[in-house]
Design an enzyme around this catalytic site. Structure first.
Site, mmCIF file in Angstrom:
data_model
loop_
_atom_site.group_PDB
_atom_site.id
_atom_site.type_symbol
_atom_site.label_atom_id
_atom_site.label_comp_id
_atom_site.label_asym_id
_atom_site.label_seq_id
_atom_site.Cartn_x
_atom_site.Cartn_y
_atom_site.Cartn_z
ATOM 1 N N CYS A 143 0.826 -1.205 0.000
ATOM 2 C CA CYS A 143 0.000 0.000 0.000
ATOM 3 C C CYS A 143 0.863 1.258 0.000
ATOM 4 C CB CYS A 143 -0.911 -0.026 1.227
ATOM 5 S SG CYS A 143 -1.847 1.481 1.447
ATOM 6 N N CYS A 146 -0.313 4.086 2.235
ATOM 7 C CA CYS A 146 -0.109 3.884 3.680
ATOM 8 C C CYS A 146 1.347 4.130 4.039
ATOM 9 C CB CYS A 146 -0.430 2.450 4.091
ATOM 10 S SG CYS A 146 -1.982 1.842 3.483
ATOM 11 N N ASP A 147 2.261 3.652 3.198
ATOM 12 C CA ASP A 147 3.668 3.587 3.608
ATOM 13 C C ASP A 147 4.596 4.489 2.806
ATOM 14 O OD1 ASP A 147 2.967 1.654 5.477
ATOM 15 O OD2 ASP A 147 3.172 0.036 4.021
#
Ligand SMILES: Cc1cc2nc3c(=O)[nH]c(=O)nc-3n(C[C@H](O)[C@H](O)[C@H](O)COP(=O)(O)OP(=O)(O)OC[C@H]3O[C@@H](n4cnc5c(N)ncnc54)[C@H](O)[C@@H]3O)c2cc1C
Length: 334
Positions: A143, A146-147
């Site tokens: 993701c 997300c990261d």
């Protein structure tokens, strides 16, 4: 079946499994049709869009919307008309007789429902390399949104050739200094517009006919071992982040052997949205290997709720609940 304290369990007109765009839209339509509705939100409350930032292609948001904000809106809209929201994961079902039974995790007593809408969506696929699991969260990710932040001014690799891979790669250019997009073929599944955007982006370096043999690093990712699919030559690409974006797998393990699925596990909609089990419907990515968009999932949720309502009406009271003395109809309780 009376409860120990004398109260009969509630019978829902529809139980919806999943809280992505399909599940919440099904809940909205079902509750507005006066169906007693429960939504099991599951392991990823809000579904896949909780993993993303800007959603620019969902009608109604002219300036775009953040994924989590949009899902909060969808949940609120369904709840406003009386859908009951439960955080639980369903880990057992019995579709062999009606009304259907669903067991939420850690619960002995089933939830009883006259119809069920399966909207459990899909999740990311992984390459299956040993180091991919070992270095998960230490440079390996599924993701970008997300990261990506953790890879500011660093070099990363994105694996895949579809729209997801393009989206992930483009997003990562907001953070990383260099994005290597690695694809095993020389043709892409991605839409032309997404591919063009990736090609035009100076930070993206596209490597075709290239497979990933290993992910390198002891405590954190330091690189990827690549193989040229034509020449067989191997080389090490130094990267700090490794993003797998090779597609999705439908979340249907719970339903295998209970409803008909295709060879990849996607639930087959036999009659409009109805599955091979009369009274059980499927909506969204769980039965869609082609579009996999929020709007198509939402539309499918709408169709499933309408189909469930019509099917229930067609059954008539006697058939809908086989032993009304044992179960308390939700409509009676309402
Ligand atoms: C990073 C990313 C960005 C995206 N960006 C866009 C975009 O910009 N525009 C767009 O249109 N689409 C986008 N998509 C695709 C979109 O998110 C999906 O098509 C859509 O979310 C599918 O909705 P769904 O309701 O079918 O399933 P999902 O969103 O996958 O939701 C599945 C739900 O089922 C629940 N569940 C699963 N198993 C159980 C169980 N056993 N019990 C209870 N609940 C369970 C999960 O908790 C989850 O709530 C993106 C996807 C990703 C991953």
């Amino acid at each position: 079946m009376s409860e120990p304290n004398g109260t009969a369990p509630k019978v829902y007109d529809v139980a919806i499994i999943g809280s992505g765009p399909a599940g919440y839209t099904a809940a909205l339509y079902a509750s507005r049709a006066n169906m007693k509705t429960v939504v099991f939100k599951g392991w990823e409350s809000g579904g896949q869009l909780m993993l993303t930032t800007d959603v620019e292609n969902f009608p109604g948001y002219k300036d775009g919307v953040m994924g989590p904000e949009m899902m909060e809106d969808l949940e609120g809209q369904a709840a406003r008309f009386g859908s009951e929201m439960r955080p639980d994961e369903i880990d057992r079902i019995d579709f062999s007789e009606r009304p259907f039974k669903l067991w939420a995790e850690d619960e002995d007593r089933p939830t009883i429902a006259k119809t069920v809408i399966i909207a459990t969506g899909a999740k990311a696929k992984w390459l299956g390399l040993e180091n991919e699991q070992r270095l998960m969260g230490r440079g390996v990710s599924g993701c970008a949104t997300c990261d990506g932040f953790f890879f500011r001014d660093k070099k990363v690799a994105v694996i895949g050739g579809g729209d997801t891979a393009m989206e992930e790669a483009l997003y990562l250019t907001n953070h990383a200094s260099e994005v290597n997009l690695i694809h095993r073929r020389d043709e892409f599944r991605a839409s032309q517009i997404m591919l063009d955007r990736a090609r035009k982006n100076e930070k993206i370096n596209i490597l075709t006919n290239t497979t990933v043999e290993d992910i390198l690093g002891e405590d954190a990712v330091t690189g990827a071992r690549l193989k040229n699919a034509r020449t067989g030559d191997e080389s090490d690409l130094p990267v700090d982040g490794f993003f797998t974006a090779i597609g999705h797998e439908p979340a249907t393990a719970l339903f295998r052997g209970k409803v008909e699925t295709d060879d990849e596990g996607y639930i087959i909609q036999k009659d409009h949205t109805m599955t091979s089990v009369p009274g059980v419907f499927a909506a969204g990515d769980v039965s869609d290997r082609r579009y996999r968009q929020a709007i198509t999932a939402a539309a499918d949720g709408c169709r499933a709720a309408i189909d469930a309502e019509r099917w229930l009406d067609d059954q008539g009271e006697a058939d809908a609940i086989e032993d009304p003395g044992e179960w308390t109809s939700s409509k009676d309780n309402a």
